[in-house]
Design an enzyme around this catalytic site. Structure first.
Site, mmCIF file in Angstrom:
data_model
loop_
_atom_site.group_PDB
_atom_site.id
_atom_site.type_symbol
_atom_site.label_atom_id
_atom_site.label_comp_id
_atom_site.label_asym_id
_atom_site.label_seq_id
_atom_site.Cartn_x
_atom_site.Cartn_y
_atom_site.Cartn_z
ATOM 1 N N LEU A 1 4.385 -13.827 5.793
ATOM 2 C CA LEU A 1 4.047 -13.938 6.935
ATOM 3 C C LEU A 1 2.844 -14.537 6.447
ATOM 4 O O LEU A 1 1.374 -13.777 5.765
ATOM 5 C CB LEU A 1 3.518 -12.841 7.619
ATOM 6 C CG LEU A 1 5.217 -12.418 8.384
ATOM 7 C CD1 LEU A 1 4.706 -11.001 9.025
ATOM 8 C CD2 LEU A 1 5.617 -13.287 9.371
ATOM 9 N N THR B 1 5.857 -1.050 5.822
ATOM 10 C CA THR B 1 6.025 0.343 4.603
ATOM 11 C C THR B 1 6.417 -0.501 3.614
ATOM 12 O O THR B 1 7.088 -1.097 3.226
ATOM 13 C CB THR B 1 7.738 0.941 5.655
ATOM 14 O OG1 THR B 1 8.475 0.015 5.106
ATOM 15 C CG2 THR B 1 7.195 1.694 6.653
ATOM 16 N N HIS B 2 6.053 0.565 2.572
ATOM 17 C CA HIS B 2 6.830 -0.078 1.557
ATOM 18 C C HIS B 2 6.778 1.791 0.417
ATOM 19 O O HIS B 2 6.700 2.904 0.960
ATOM 20 C CB HIS B 2 5.227 -0.845 0.500
ATOM 21 C CG HIS B 2 5.548 -0.330 -0.876
ATOM 22 N ND1 HIS B 2 6.050 -1.986 -1.434
ATOM 23 C CD2 HIS B 2 5.095 -0.171 -2.302
ATOM 24 C CE1 HIS B 2 6.314 -1.666 -2.448
ATOM 25 N NE2 HIS B 2 5.554 -0.575 -3.106
ATOM 26 N N ASP C 1 -2.120 -7.733 5.544
ATOM 27 C CA ASP C 1 -2.821 -9.252 5.009
ATOM 28 C C ASP C 1 -1.875 -9.977 3.977
ATOM 29 O O ASP C 1 -1.127 -10.315 4.193
ATOM 30 C CB ASP C 1 -4.485 -8.654 4.669
ATOM 31 C CG ASP C 1 -3.851 -7.561 2.874
ATOM 32 O OD1 ASP C 1 -2.673 -8.151 2.647
ATOM 33 O OD2 ASP C 1 -5.245 -7.022 2.470
ATOM 34 N N THR D 1 -0.278 -8.839 -1.425
ATOM 35 C CA THR D 1 2.034 -8.484 -1.249
ATOM 36 C C THR D 1 0.978 -6.473 -1.498
ATOM 37 O O THR D 1 0.236 -6.224 -2.426
ATOM 38 C CB THR D 1 1.807 -8.620 -3.368
ATOM 39 O OG1 THR D 1 1.609 -10.352 -3.439
ATOM 40 C CG2 THR D 1 3.057 -7.776 -3.542
#
Length: 220
Positions: free
Chosen positions: A113, A128-129, A161, A164
């Site tokens: 985005l 989430t990551h 943000d 990445t």
């Protein structure tokens, strides 16, 4: 930035005297994280939030079917329908704005985005990551952690943000790497933790609000 549940709306049942916070979920695929959020809110009306809209970047995303089965409004904003990323991003903003969300959750949303979205919703959008950030950002977090030989990885919830997987960290939960793990087996265990963590975080943010000061996120 600071957000706290407001108390000026008319009370609604199941939200401790406040209306549930409105959550919009963005998906690209199967929607298992979305389903976890839907199941948790259905099981506990006092969880503090309600999923009011689901947006996908693909018309065939199964998450849309999950949303419709739960009676949740949906929208599709496909990149291929727009001449460039900025125009697409602006369309995503308009689609999300229509739901007037208190919180936006990226749940397996596979598009980056841009500035229009972040300017409008960056202070209330989480993702989430599948690793313990700031270690192993990017699309291959599970494989990268395995290749590095770590003994503990996990799941992270962050604010989104312009970077990445670089936003302020909201919450983390560890997952042990077992002997013999491959990317698939490890990722499946991370997904179980990821779903529980996301449900917990969204509920707390909805009920208690949050503040972000110099990258430090405080819930409540």
């Amino acid at each position: 930035m600071s957000h706290a549940p407001s108390t000026d709306e008319a009370p609604e049942p199941g939200a401790s005297g406040r209306r549930p916070r409105k959550v919009v979920v963005l998906v690209s695929g199967s929607g298992t994280l979305l389903q976890a959020l839907l199941d948790a809110s259905a099981a506990d009306p006092a969880c503090g939030y309600s999923v009011v809209g689901v947006l996908a970047d693909r018309a065939d995303a199964y998450g849309l079917a999950r949303a419709r089965a739960a009676g949740v409004a949906t929208a599709v904003v496909a990149l291929r329908d727009f001449p460039d990323r900025t125009t697409w991003d602006e369309a995503v903003v308009r689609a999300v704005e229509a739901f007037a969300p208190d919180l936006v959750v990226l749940a397996g949303f596979m598009k980056i985005l841009g500035a229009p979205f972040l300017t409008r919703f960056g202070d209330r959008t989480i993702n989430t990551h599948p690793a313990l950030l700031p270690s192993f950002p990017g699309a291959h977090g599970v494989a990268d952690a395995l290749a590095y030989g770590v003994k503990i990885t996990g799941s992270t919830v962050i604010f989104v943000d312009e970077g990445t997987d670089s936003g302020p960290i909201v919450a983390q939960r560890p997952v042990l790497v077992e002997d013999g793990d491959d990317e698939e087996t490890l990722h499946e265990r991370i997904k179980v933790v990821e779903r529980a963590l996301l449900v917990e975080v969204v509920g707390r943010m909805a009920r208690e609000g949050w503040t972000v000061t110099d990258r430090k996120v405080t819930l409540g």
